[in-house]
Design an enzyme around this catalytic site. Structure first.
Site, short mmCIF file in Angstrom:
data_model
loop_
_atom_site.label_atom_id
_atom_site.label_comp_id
_atom_site.label_asym_id
_atom_site.label_seq_id
_atom_site.Cartn_x
_atom_site.Cartn_y
_atom_site.Cartn_z
N ASP A 1 -16.02 -3.33 -7.95
CA ASP A 1 -17.21 -2.53 -7.98
C ASP A 1 -17.66 -1.80 -9.18
O ASP A 1 -18.56 -1.28 -9.38
CB ASP A 1 -17.42 -1.88 -6.82
CG ASP A 1 -16.76 -0.69 -7.06
OD1 ASP A 1 -15.76 -0.94 -6.79
OD2 ASP A 1 -17.24 0.67 -6.80
N ASP B 1 5.18 1.40 -4.01
CA ASP B 1 4.54 0.94 -5.42
C ASP B 1 4.46 -0.39 -5.65
O ASP B 1 5.50 -1.15 -5.84
CB ASP B 1 5.23 1.82 -6.54
CG ASP B 1 4.58 1.77 -7.66
OD1 ASP B 1 3.67 0.90 -8.07
OD2 ASP B 1 4.76 2.58 -8.81
N ASP C 1 -7.92 0.91 -8.14
CA ASP C 1 -8.54 2.20 -8.46
C ASP C 1 -8.89 1.98 -9.93
O ASP C 1 -8.30 1.52 -11.09
CB ASP C 1 -7.17 3.28 -8.61
CG ASP C 1 -6.87 3.54 -7.33
OD1 ASP C 1 -7.68 3.46 -6.47
OD2 ASP C 1 -5.66 3.85 -7.15
N THR D 1 -14.82 -4.84 2.12
CA THR D 1 -13.76 -4.13 2.33
C THR D 1 -14.39 -2.49 2.56
O THR D 1 -15.50 -2.51 2.26
CB THR D 1 -12.68 -4.00 1.18
OG1 THR D 1 -13.27 -3.30 -0.05
CG2 THR D 1 -12.25 -5.53 0.78
N LYS D 2 -13.34 -1.75 2.91
CA LYS D 2 -14.08 -0.37 3.25
C LYS D 2 -14.68 0.16 1.89
O LYS D 2 -15.78 0.73 1.80
CB LYS D 2 -12.89 0.73 3.52
CG LYS D 2 -13.16 1.99 3.98
CD LYS D 2 -12.05 2.85 4.39
CE LYS D 2 -12.33 4.32 4.42
NZ LYS D 2 -11.27 5.16 4.99
N PHE D 3 -14.01 0.06 1.00
CA PHE D 3 -14.37 0.55 -0.66
C PHE D 3 -15.62 -0.09 -1.04
O PHE D 3 -16.30 0.41 -1.63
CB PHE D 3 -13.21 0.67 -1.65
CG PHE D 3 -12.46 1.73 -1.59
CD1 PHE D 3 -11.47 1.89 -0.54
CD2 PHE D 3 -12.54 2.67 -2.65
CE1 PHE D 3 -11.05 3.19 -0.57
CE2 PHE D 3 -11.86 3.90 -2.30
CZ PHE D 3 -10.95 4.20 -1.30
N GLU E 1 0.66 -1.07 -0.08
CA GLU E 1 0.08 0.20 -0.08
C GLU E 1 0.96 1.39 -0.01
O GLU E 1 2.14 1.13 0.61
CB GLU E 1 -0.92 -0.08 1.11
CG GLU E 1 -1.86 1.36 1.25
CD GLU E 1 -2.77 1.37 0.03
OE1 GLU E 1 -2.49 2.37 -0.31
OE2 GLU E 1 -3.70 0.68 -0.25
C1 LIG Z 1 -9.88 1.83 -4.36
S1 LIG Z 1 -8.67 1.72 -3.24
C2 LIG Z 1 -9.04 0.12 -2.30
C3 LIG Z 1 -8.46 -0.12 -1.06
C4 LIG Z 1 -8.87 -1.39 -0.26
N1 LIG Z 1 -8.52 -2.56 -1.29
C5 LIG Z 1 -10.45 -1.47 -0.29
O1 LIG Z 1 -11.16 -2.35 -0.82
O2 LIG Z 1 -11.06 -0.98 0.70
C6 LIG Z 1 -7.31 1.40 -4.01
C7 LIG Z 1 -6.04 1.50 -3.33
O3 LIG Z 1 -4.73 0.99 -3.96
C8 LIG Z 1 -3.84 1.80 -3.58
N2 LIG Z 1 -2.82 2.06 -4.46
C9 LIG Z 1 -2.92 2.80 -5.46
N3 LIG Z 1 -1.87 2.82 -6.48
C10 LIG Z 1 -0.99 1.88 -5.84
C11 LIG Z 1 0.18 1.33 -6.08
N4 LIG Z 1 0.82 1.74 -7.17
N5 LIG Z 1 0.99 0.36 -4.98
C12 LIG Z 1 0.16 -0.15 -4.25
N6 LIG Z 1 -0.91 0.44 -3.73
C13 LIG Z 1 -1.60 1.30 -4.51
C14 LIG Z 1 -4.54 3.15 -3.02
O4 LIG Z 1 -3.62 3.93 -2.00
C15 LIG Z 1 -5.52 2.70 -2.28
O5 LIG Z 1 -5.64 2.24 -0.86
#
Ligand SMILES: C[S@@+](CC[C@H](N)C(=O)[O-])C[C@H]1O[C@@H](n2cnc3c(N)ncnc32)[C@H](O)[C@@H]1O
Length: 278
Positions: A193, A134, A157, A235-237, A107
């Site tokens: 989603d 990353d 994302d 999950t939260k999202f 993360e």
């Molecule tokens: C839409 S959120 C989903 C978070 C969690 N999985 C949930 O379902 O609640 C996407 C997550 O991916 C992380 N993220 C985005 N780019 C990333 C990267 N290059 N490497 C690691 N994490 C990343 C973001 O910080 C974010 O917390």
């Protein structure tokens, strides 16, 4: 060691509109996270205190060096990566439900990581570690081929605008890289989603020749023949998506152990009523 408090975080909403597209050097999967127009996430005092106590033992910055999970966890066990673990809802619950697994949450978002750190301390989990940085760097530079029992990507994302689709994590290169990093019999578990991204994920994942799609039924969340669960909490999202009526699409692919039919024949057995995570 880099002070983790000095590194910027990606936006909590995960829709990283600030990402810089000017990255060079070809094979990266996500846009370089350090170039995000991002904000630091301030931690609460208890979060900071927990971070200071726990981070040296359970957390690391992503680096261009091989990941020695056996040494980090102090034991040899199947290694699973969760990419984009957010606030850690799934990672914490799945680590507790799978004590035989060495789970690594990847993360970039510091307040989310801080909540995960607090959870690890609160629950006394010894089988969950955190890589901060990353995910592309982790897969490309830290993880050896054939070394992962599983990869989990929950609600990545979606990058909904067409001109941003190239930023999506789950594209052909990623599936090929994940397939290479999975051990024979290893599985890739994805949930989203976002309907358009789900179609994209399904199409691109099914086109990866080194992976075989496994049947997934949300009522039955265990893949027979794998030591890994595909059970998970909301999950939260996902919770936010459910509030506005967006359903979840979920997929599992396996890297065949001896032949495509072995993995393809795997069945999902545990019923939702037996789910320890709900
Ligand atoms: C839409 S959120 C989903 C978070 C969690 N999985 C949930 O379902 O609640 C996407 C997550 O991916 C992380 N993220 C985005 N780019 C990333 C990267 N290059 N490497 C690691 N994490 C990343 C973001 O910080 C974010 O917390």
């Amino acid at each position: 060691m880099t002070d983790p408090r000095a590194v910027d975080a990606a936006p909590e909403n995960g829709l990283s509109d600030g990402a810089d597209e000017s990255r060079s050097g070809g094979s990266r999967l996500y846009p370089r996270v350090t170039s995000f127009r991002s904000r630091r996430g301030a931690l609460t005092e208890p979060q900071q205190a927990s971070w200071d106590r726990m981070w040296p033992g359970i957390g690391r910055e992503v680096a261009d060096e091989p990941l020695d999970a056996t040494s980090w966890f102090g034991r040899s066990a199947p290694v699973v990566l969760e990419i984009g673990s957010g606030t850690g809802t799934a990672a914490l619950a799945m680590a507790a439900a799978e004590p035989h697994v060495n789970l690594v949450a990847v993360e970039v978002y510091r307040p989310g990581i801080a909540q995960t750190v607090q959870g690890i301390e609160r629950e006394g989990l010894s089988n969950l570690r955190i890589l901060r940085g990353d995910a592309a760097d982790v897969l490309e530079n830290m993880v050896a081929p054939g070394s992962l029992a599983g990869v989990r990507v929950f609600f990545p994302d979606p990058w909904p605008k067409a001109r941003h689709h190239k930023r999506r994590l789950l594209k052909a290169d990623t599936f090929a890289l994940v397939a290479d990093r999975l051990e024979p019999g290893g599985i890739l578990h994805v949930a989203t989603d976002h309907a358009d991204y789900a179609e994209w994920i399904e199409e691109v994942g099914d086109a990866e020749p080194a992976l075989t799609r496994l049947p997934f039924d949300s009522e039955r969340r265990t893949v027979e023949g794998s030591s890994l669960s595909v059970d998970r909490p909301v999950t939260k999202f996902e919770g936010k998506a459910q509030q506005v009526g967006r359903p979840t699409s979920e997929f599992v692919w396996g890297r065949p152990s001896t032949g495509a039919t072995d993995v393809a024949a795997a069945t999902i057995t545990r019923r939702e009523s037996e789910n320890p995570l709900r």
